[in-house]
Design a protein around this motif. Structure first.
Motif, PDB file in Angstrom:
ATOM      1  N   CYS A 182      36.475  39.172  39.351  1.00 47.44           N
ATOM      2  CA  CYS A 182      37.451  40.082  39.951  1.00 47.44           C
ATOM      3  C   CYS A 182      38.599  40.431  39.000  1.00 47.44           C
ATOM      4  O   CYS A 182      39.605  40.990  39.426  1.00 47.44           O
ATOM      5  CB  CYS A 182      38.032  39.478  41.234  1.00 47.44           C
ATOM      6  N   GLY A 183      38.424  40.112  37.723  1.00 47.44           N
ATOM      7  CA  GLY A 183      39.477  40.391  36.758  1.00 47.44           C
ATOM      8  C   GLY A 183      39.774  41.864  36.581  1.00 47.44           C
ATOM      9  O   GLY A 183      40.844  42.229  36.108  1.00 47.44           O
ATOM     10  N   HIS A 184      38.823  42.728  36.953  1.00 44.41           N
ATOM     11  CA  HIS A 184      39.041  44.170  36.860  1.00 44.41           C
ATOM     12  C   HIS A 184      39.710  44.727  38.106  1.00 44.41           C
ATOM     13  O   HIS A 184      40.044  45.922  38.157  1.00 44.41           O
ATOM     14  CB  HIS A 184      37.702  44.884  36.631  1.00 44.41           C
ATOM     15  N   LEU A 185      39.915  43.888  39.115  1.00 42.25           N
ATOM     16  CA  LEU A 185      40.476  44.330  40.386  1.00 42.25           C
ATOM     17  C   LEU A 185      41.852  43.747  40.681  1.00 42.25           C
ATOM     18  O   LEU A 185      42.645  44.355  41.414  1.00 42.25           O
ATOM     19  CB  LEU A 185      39.532  43.946  41.537  1.00 42.25           C
ATOM     20  N   VAL A 186      42.128  42.574  40.118  1.00 40.87           N
ATOM     21  CA  VAL A 186      43.326  41.810  40.466  1.00 40.87           C
ATOM     22  C   VAL A 186      44.039  41.379  39.180  1.00 40.87           C
ATOM     23  O   VAL A 186      43.369  40.967  38.215  1.00 40.87           O
ATOM     24  CB  VAL A 186      42.943  40.558  41.299  1.00 40.87           C
ATOM     25  N   PRO A 187      45.384  41.458  39.124  1.00 38.91           N
ATOM     26  CA  PRO A 187      46.100  40.981  37.929  1.00 38.91           C
ATOM     27  C   PRO A 187      45.752  39.539  37.597  1.00 38.91           C
ATOM     28  O   PRO A 187      45.516  38.715  38.485  1.00 38.91           O
ATOM     29  CB  PRO A 187      47.574  41.123  38.335  1.00 38.91           C
ATOM     30  N   ALA A 188      45.732  39.229  36.303  1.00 42.18           N
ATOM     31  CA  ALA A 188      45.275  37.918  35.846  1.00 42.18           C
ATOM     32  C   ALA A 188      46.074  36.769  36.466  1.00 42.18           C
ATOM     33  O   ALA A 188      45.501  35.756  36.873  1.00 42.18           O
ATOM     34  CB  ALA A 188      45.357  37.851  34.322  1.00 42.18           C
ATOM     35  N   LYS A 189      47.398  36.907  36.539  1.00 43.28           N
ATOM     36  CA  LYS A 189      48.210  35.832  37.101  1.00 43.28           C
ATOM     37  C   LYS A 189      47.921  35.622  38.585  1.00 43.28           C
ATOM     38  O   LYS A 189      47.971  34.497  39.079  1.00 43.28           O
ATOM     39  CB  LYS A 189      49.692  36.113  36.886  1.00 43.28           C
TER      40      LYS A 189
END
Length: 202
Positions: A182-189
């Motif tokens: 889901c790294g392309h959907l949600v900020p990394a932090k």
């Protein structure tokens, strides 16, 4: 002296994702807003059957997502107010607060809110108090007219073309529950916080 233009952006943000952030930033640029206040809801009256992630987790994720956006703040009064959360109460709070007399408020909505906007509590009061700004993905709006002249006029004035970001919190939660990327959907932090606190995993 011109008044500061502030956008109010409500939602459950469960979790906050790039679709939310894109809508916020594009609205700020399109309408030259000075600031944007995210207003996380304790419980949306339109999602009473949905089991929400605890408010503190949603607030923490929102804070992490907004760290790089100094023009964005969080108004947490809907979290602290008795639920369900009604937008008209937040609008009244902002407009009637003497500290905000130098501010002009705008209510930011996604296009998917239009079909039921006439059923929102005191919807006519909302449009008489603040201007609507509605993120449009290019769909024809005739079918979404509500048959109430003042609401239809407010919607027509506020329609703003946006880039198409087809992301929903429901989809994000489903992907996380299945262990999908889901790294392309949600900020990394935010994603790190979700993993650390084991949110949305079955």
């Amino acid at each position: 002296m011109s008044r500061e233009k502030v956008g109010l952006y409500g939602g459950t943000f469960d979790p906050i994702h790039f679709g939310h952030l894109n809508l916020a930033i594009e609205m700020m640029e399109a309408h030259r807003l000075n600031r944007l206040w995210f207003c996380p809801a304790a419980l949306s009256p339109h999602k009473t059957e949905t089991l929400l992630t605890p408010a503190q987790h949603r607030l923490n994720m929102l804070r992490l997502a907004l760290e790089q956006f100094p023009c964005c703040e969080i108004l947490d009064s809907e979290i602290t107010r008795d639920s369900p959360s009604y937008t008209v109460d937040t609008v009244r709070q902002c407009v009637n607060d003497p500290k905000n007399k130098d501010k002009e408020f705008y209510l930011i909505l996604g296009e998917d809110c239009l079909a039921c906007f006439d059923r929102w509590k005191n919807s006519e009061e909302i449009v008489s108090s603040v201007s609507l700004l509605i993120g449009s993905r290019g769909k024809r709006q005739q079918a979404l007219k509500l048959g109430m002249e003042n609401l239809d006029e407010a919607i027509a004035r506020g329609l703003t073309p946006m880039h198409n970001f087809e992301i929903s919190s429901t989809d994000v939660r489903e992907r996380l529950s299945k262990g999908r990327y889901c790294g392309h959907l949600v900020p990394a932090k935010v994603l790190d916080y979700i993993c650390k606190n084991k949110l949305f995993f079955t």
